[in-house]
Design a protein around this motif. Structure first.
Motif, PDB file in Angstrom:
ATOM      1  N   ARG A   3       0.835  -1.210   0.000  1.00  0.00           N
ATOM      2  CA  ARG A   3       0.000   0.000   0.000  1.00  0.00           C
ATOM      3  C   ARG A   3       0.860   1.246   0.000  1.00  0.00           C
TER       4      ARG A   3
ATOM      5  N   LEU B  92       0.352   2.049  -3.901  1.00  0.00           N
ATOM      6  CA  LEU B  92      -1.026   2.539  -3.931  1.00  0.00           C
ATOM      7  C   LEU B  92      -1.176   3.941  -3.380  1.00  0.00           C
TER       8      LEU B  92
ATOM      9  N   SER C 210      -5.165   4.657  -3.700  1.00  0.00           N
ATOM     10  CA  SER C 210      -6.095   4.211  -4.732  1.00  0.00           C
ATOM     11  C   SER C 210      -5.388   3.249  -5.668  1.00  0.00           C
ATOM     12  N   LEU C 211      -6.156   2.334  -6.234  1.00  0.00           N
ATOM     13  CA  LEU C 211      -5.638   1.445  -7.262  1.00  0.00           C
ATOM     14  C   LEU C 211      -5.218   2.234  -8.496  1.00  0.00           C
TER      15      LEU C 211
ATOM     16  N   GLU D 214     -12.973   2.182  -7.187  1.00  0.00           N
ATOM     17  CA  GLU D 214     -11.872   1.226  -7.270  1.00  0.00           C
ATOM     18  C   GLU D 214     -12.233   0.023  -8.136  1.00  0.00           C
TER      19      GLU D 214
ATOM     20  N   ALA E 150     -10.217  -1.180 -11.480  1.00  0.00           N
ATOM     21  CA  ALA E 150      -9.793  -2.566 -11.695  1.00  0.00           C
ATOM     22  C   ALA E 150     -10.285  -3.076 -13.048  1.00  0.00           C
TER      23      ALA E 150
END
Length: 546
Positions: A5, A9, A175-176, A375, A379
């Motif tokens: 993370r 991320l 965030s992704l 999110e 993806a």
């Protein structure tokens, strides 16, 4: 999980604010170029009328707001509205809305002239698409200032003077989409490197042949071609391969930070500044440098703040009971202009505390649902981009290529313009050059080249030779490359040439007949002085004699 993370991320909100400003400036520059040629490329009196694009589209899904514009004033008004959106993104006002509208605007601008869009346009649309999921307005924005002012709006006048500045918003954004934009940048360089496996790259002559491309050459590129030793081509060719191969690892490696990211920023800027100085590849180099701003880390901002604190500071003394003075001092500090801060010196009672976390439970639940939905959408886009990458890049084994790609995934790629074919000048640098020439005869017998005049270079309609460094902009570069083989736009070219006398305002300039030629030659090999195998073929003609 925390390690992942933290490294992949998370991003500093100051980095997002800085990237937003750089991106908005780039978008405004791109828009300015399009406004300058709005009649030529965005109206029915130009070379790409909307009815041709609608009935003979260059791709299956090609949405654009500009399909509704038939005349250039209509397109100009729409572009000015887009300019307002870009300015909103620049200053960070209603940033979330501006981000979404920016994506819609960019897709519309590019799709309307899809025939003229190349890799640089796709790199920009990918950047805008990924960053639309990131809060670009949390720092260095009007939104941030207004949010801070609203936080203090409930203070009573008697407590106002004693209010202290809230802690600056430096908490990381998680965030992704952060991982997506980092991987996008790494993938772009990785496949640009591994696909350059042809003889010109392996032998070190790719940059030499790059300098032989008249259409894209700049003044400095022409000087380098004529005066630089061949050894410089070897250095630049292998240096480009080394930089592109090293950048993915420098961007994604989890250790050695912040220096690995700093080296990556320096390599990206050095590589693309040199490319921009030597050639005209549109906004490509500048897009990549905007990508590089997203590699700036928290430690870099801390270094900037330490430097700013070492500079002379501005001290403002004011009556603490004056709300206007108080708000102005906090505005200066919130913006962080040039490292200077405003200090409020006054005596008063303690201020009432405000918090951004005082939202009602229902609002908090809604925010959680929105975050999950965002999110999930990121993806999904990652999956689609991965499939498109496997489909477009030739070095990826066939077993990994989706065949066929799902219809819904094709729709996502088509509407967002998230192409993934990162193979610039691969596998080889081009060994030949092509150019379009029009030899038109007026009613007085004068030979003219309407394309040359519109493109801004000296017309040589009877020369049958590619001009030296014509200085084309990126739209003309792509038009010369594609119009000989893209027959749906041949009739618009005929109509446009027939209106030559209307554009000049002289009846004696009426065209009576004309021919369009595709000129080609092989680039001179190292040690040779002139191109070889010069040839031309007529691909279009028309007679307008009554």
């Amino acid at each position: 999980m925390e390690w992942f993370r933290r490294n992949y991320l998370s991003i500093d909100p100051r980095t997002l604010g800085f990237a937003r400003i750089a991106l908005a400036l780039l978008l405004l520059a791109d828009l300015g170029q399009r406004i300058g040629s709005v009649e030529l490329w965005y109206s029915n009196s130009g070379l790409l009328p909307n009815h041709t694009g609608l009935w003979q589209p260059t791709r299956h899904r090609n949405f654009s707001l500009f399909w509704t514009c038939s005349h250039w004033p209509e397109a100009l008004v729409l572009m000015l509205l887009i300019g307002i959106v870009y300015l909103g993104l620049l200053v960070g006002y209603r940033t979330r809305w501006c981000q979404v509208l920016t994506l819609l605007a960019l897709v519309s601008l590019q799709s309307r002239v899809d025939l003229l869009t190349a890799g640089e346009g796709y790199a920009l649309s990918n950047l805008v698409c990924w960053t639309v999921f990131l809060p670009l307005g949390r720092r260095f924005s009007v939104d941030a200032v207004l949010a801070d002012l609203r936080l203090r709006s409930d203070l009573d006048d008697e407590h106002l003077a004693g209010a202290r500045q809230p802690a600056r918003d430096v908490g990381p954004v998680v965030s992704l989409a952060v991982l997506a934009v980092l991987v996008q940048l790494a993938v772009l360089y990785f496949f640009n490197a591994v696909t350059k496996d042809g003889p010109t790259w392996m032998e070190g002559t790719a940059v030499y042949y790059f300098w032989q491309q008249e259409r894209i050459l700049t003044v400095l590129g022409l000087w380098a071609r004529e005066h630089a030793p061949l050894e410089l081509s070897y250095v630049l060719t292998y240096g480009t391969l080394l930089a592109e191969a090293a950048l993915p690892w420098l961007i994604l490696v989890p250790f050695g930070r912040p220096w690995t990211r700093r080296i990556a920023i320096a390599l990206i800027c050095g590589l693309h500044i040199s490319i921009a100085l030597l050639s005209n590849l549109g906004v490509f180099s500048y897009v990549m440098m905007v990508y590089a701003t997203l590699l700036v880390g928290s430690k870099d901002w801390q270094a900037v703040e330490r430097w700013a604190r070492s500079r002379p500071r501005l001290q403002v003394l004011y009556d603490g009971s004056n709300r206007m003075c108080f708000q102005f001092s906090r505005l200066v500090d919130r913006l962080g202009l040039s490292g200077y801060a405003a200090q409020a010196i006054a005596s008063a009672g303690p201020a009432r505390q405000g918090s951004r976390d005082d939202a009602a439970p229902l609002r908090q639940r809604v925010r959680r649902y929105v975050t999950v939905a965002r999110e999930t959408l990121v993806a999904l886009l990652v999956i689609v981009a991965t499939m498109q990458l496997c489909l477009e890049v030739r070095v990826i084994p066939r077993v990994f290529k989706p065949d066929p790609m799902p219809e819904w995934a094709q729709a996502v790629v088509g509407y967002t313009r998230m192409q993934q074919g990162w193979q610039l000048f691969a596998p080889d640098a081009p060994l030949s050059e092509a150019f379009v020439l029009v030899d038109a005869v007026t009613s007085t017998g004068r030979h003219v080249d309407p394309l040359a005049e519109a493109g801004g270079y000296t017309p040589t309609p009877q020369a049958r030779a590619i001009p030296v460094r014509p200085g084309l902009d990126t739209f003309w570069i792509e038009y010369h490359l594609r119009i000989p083989v893209f027959w749906p736009y041949h009739q618009p070219l005929k109509d446009w040439i027939a209106r030559y006398h209307e554009r000049t305002g002289r009846t004696e300039d009426r065209i009576v007949r004309w021919e369009a030629f595709l000129l080609e030659h092989d680039s001179p090999r190292p040690g040779e002085l002139r191109p070889t195998r010069q040839r031309y073929r007529k691909f279009l003609e028309d007679s307008l004699e009554e």
